[in-house]
Design a protein around this motif. Structure first.
Motif, PDB file in Angstrom:
ATOM      1  N   ILE A 183       0.791  -1.223   0.000  1.00 42.92           N
ATOM      2  CA  ILE A 183       0.000   0.000   0.000  1.00 42.92           C
ATOM      3  C   ILE A 183       0.830   1.283   0.000  1.00 42.92           C
ATOM      4  N   PHE A 184       2.107   1.223   0.415  1.00 46.73           N
ATOM      5  CA  PHE A 184       2.832   2.475   0.659  1.00 46.73           C
ATOM      6  C   PHE A 184       2.939   3.354  -0.585  1.00 46.73           C
ATOM      7  N   GLN A 185       3.262   2.762  -1.728  1.00 44.82           N
ATOM      8  CA  GLN A 185       3.414   3.572  -2.943  1.00 44.82           C
ATOM      9  C   GLN A 185       2.098   4.245  -3.329  1.00 44.82           C
ATOM     10  N   TYR A 186       0.994   3.535  -3.160  1.00 49.35           N
ATOM     11  CA  TYR A 186      -0.311   4.111  -3.521  1.00 49.35           C
ATOM     12  C   TYR A 186      -0.710   5.220  -2.535  1.00 49.35           C
ATOM     13  N   ILE A 187      -0.404   5.005  -1.264  1.00 51.33           N
ATOM     14  CA  ILE A 187      -0.698   6.049  -0.279  1.00 51.33           C
ATOM     15  C   ILE A 187       0.174   7.272  -0.542  1.00 51.33           C
ATOM     16  N   THR A 188       1.418   7.057  -0.938  1.00 52.34           N
ATOM     17  CA  THR A 188       2.306   8.176  -1.256  1.00 52.34           C
ATOM     18  C   THR A 188       1.754   8.996  -2.421  1.00 52.34           C
ATOM     19  N   LEU A 189       1.270   8.318  -3.457  1.00 54.55           N
ATOM     20  CA  LEU A 189       0.659   9.031  -4.578  1.00 54.55           C
ATOM     21  C   LEU A 189      -0.573   9.813  -4.129  1.00 54.55           C
ATOM     22  N   MET A 190      -1.355   9.214  -3.227  1.00 52.58           N
ATOM     23  CA  MET A 190      -2.556   9.880  -2.736  1.00 52.58           C
ATOM     24  C   MET A 190      -2.212  11.128  -1.924  1.00 52.58           C
ATOM     25  N   THR A 191      -1.217  11.024  -1.036  1.00 58.30           N
ATOM     26  CA  THR A 191      -0.851  12.183  -0.221  1.00 58.30           C
ATOM     27  C   THR A 191      -0.193  13.267  -1.071  1.00 58.30           C
ATOM     28  N   LEU A 192       0.584  12.878  -2.087  1.00 61.07           N
ATOM     29  CA  LEU A 192       1.154  13.881  -2.990  1.00 61.07           C
ATOM     30  C   LEU A 192       0.040  14.565  -3.782  1.00 61.07           C
ATOM     31  N   ASP A 193      -0.926  13.792  -4.247  1.00 61.62           N
ATOM     32  CA  ASP A 193      -2.091  14.344  -4.944  1.00 61.62           C
ATOM     33  C   ASP A 193      -2.807  15.369  -4.058  1.00 61.62           C
ATOM     34  N   THR A 194      -2.964  15.030  -2.777  1.00 59.82           N
ATOM     35  CA  THR A 194      -3.672  15.895  -1.833  1.00 59.82           C
ATOM     36  C   THR A 194      -2.917  17.187  -1.577  1.00 59.82           C
ATOM     37  N   ILE A 195      -1.616  17.087  -1.280  1.00 55.69           N
ATOM     38  CA  ILE A 195      -0.845  18.299  -0.971  1.00 55.69           C
ATOM     39  C   ILE A 195      -0.720  19.184  -2.201  1.00 55.69           C
TER      40      ILE A 195
END
Length: 419
Positions: A183-195
């Motif tokens: 999950i880490f890579q997908y969560i990283t993409l999500m948090t980058l998308d958010t910020i």
């Protein structure tokens, strides 16, 4: 008739004399450095003599496997109460502090960040809020505080929820193909998308655009390279490090990260040339993060320099997505390891939202059990398990032991585990 021959040049003799002088100077320099090394090491040994520690090599220090550092620290916390000196190499020692009373005393002071550890981040994120000290730090903190006002943060909840839905849709497609999911890579993409959307006015989806994966990879590489550089004696010098394979890889990753943030700043500046966008800005009671950086004037009336602007963008781009992604991933890990608590959190959220409603700001204080689980996971598995300080004045701890000015140490913020 006499013939006078030209005298032969004395180059060989000159070279020999030069080598002699160079050898003597090199020997003197070596002796000076050796004496400096011994004197400084003796000072460190005297400074830390009140604090026992495991045996260490006089030059290589405490030799700890790369992936075992935190486990070793946890073991030493039981053997050496409150704190102990960890020797990195001959004259490099970090004072590990993990006792709450010790930490309360240290964190209540105004000691600067330890230059030796943090300076390796400067070529990457520059001197923004994370690396600044003293008055410049207070100026930047005061400038950026309005970006985190409740009125600014409330609308972000809907944006965050949208980014999470995109991530979950991708998970459903992948889980159908395999029984496990990293999950880490997908969560990283999500948090980058958010910020990117919340703080930097980005339009579009980072999660659906493959070009952002290179930036995320650069961040991962720089995290690892910085970690290893701190612990390598031969990589402390910038010139030596720049010619190593790690140094060349770091330079390439720095450039990629800077290209990303430069593009973010450039894109927003282009948007602000539109009169309609400027009108929107004028109507806002409070500005978003990047707009504050672009519009705010410092106390002397000047705007942020391009260097300072990029440093803040680099800092919050990195801290705003990578640290958050690590924290969220560990929360999921903690819940997965304790399914009974996971089920209680699920029931609490379902009772609040039903099966289809989207979360809002007002829901956040109506999930007490989920909130407790999140805080406990962050306590056990903090994304940043320590911070470094350098004593500007001597300190005496509650048990009477003391340390002199100049000692550098990280405060271990938790008994948790590292990512």
């Amino acid at each position: 008739m006499s013939v006078s021959a030209l005298s032969s040049p004395r180059f060989p003799g000159s070279i020999y004399e030069f080598l002699q002088v160079a050898s003597v100077l090199s020997l003197l320099l070596l002796l000076f450095k050796a004496a400096q090394f011994c004197l400084h090491r003796q000072w460190l040994l005297r400074a830390t003599q009140q604090f026992p520690c495991p045996p260490s090599h006089w030059f290589f220090g405490h030799q700890i496997p790369k992936d075992q550092e935190l486990q070793v620290i946890l073991k030493q916390m039981n053997n050496f109460p409150s704190a102990y000196p960890q020797w990195i190499w001959g004259t490099k020692v970090r004072f590990q502090v993990y006792d709450p009373d010790y930490m309360k005393l240290i964190l209540g002071r105004s000691d600067p960040k330890a230059h030796g550890s943090y300076r390796f981040l400067a070529p990457w994120i520059g001197y923004g809020l994370l690396l600044l000290n003293g008055q410049p730090w207070f100026q930047h903190r005061r400038m950026l505080t309005p970006a985190f006002h409740y009125d600014i943060l409330k609308p972000y909840v809907g944006i965050m929820a949208d980014s999470v839905r995109v991530m979950l849709d991708k998970w459903e497609q992948i889980v159908g193909q395999d029984s496990t999911l990293e999950i880490f890579q997908y969560i990283t993409l999500m948090t980058l998308d958010t910020i990117m959307k919340c703080a930097f006015n980005h339009e579009g989806s980072v999660q659906l655009d493959r070009k952002y994966k290179s930036y995320i990879q650069a961040v991962e590489d720089l995290n690892n390279l910085s970690f290893f550089r701190v612990r390598n004696f031969f990589h402390q010098n910038d010139i030596i490090y720049s010619v190593t394979s790690n140094g060349r890889q770091a330079n390439s990753a720095w450039q990629l990260a800077h290209d990303h943030t430069d593009q973010v700043i450039k894109s927003r500046r282009v948007q602000l040339q539109d009169e309609r966008e400027l009108e929107k800005i004028k109507k806002k009671r409070r500005l978003d993060f990047l707009d504050i950086l672009l519009f705010t004037r410092m106390e002397n009336g000047s705007s942020l320099s391009d260097k300072d602007l990029r440093a803040e963008v680099d800092t919050f781009m990195f801290e705003g997505h990578d640290t958050t992604a690590s924290g969220i991933s560990w929360i999921f890990y903690a819940l997965a390891m304790h399914p009974e608590h996971q089920q209680r959190c699920r029931e609490e959220v379902q009772s609040l939202l039903g099966d289809g409603a989207s979360i809002t700001w007002d829901h956040l204080d109506q999930m007490p059990y989920t909130t407790m689980c999140i805080k406990e996971a962050l306590r056990i598995y903090p994304p940043v398990p320590g911070v470094s300080r350098e004593l500007s004045t001597p300190v005496t701890f509650p048990d009477g032991r003391s340390l002199p000015k100049g000692m550098s140490f990280p405060d271990q913020l938790s008994r948790g585990k590292e990512e």
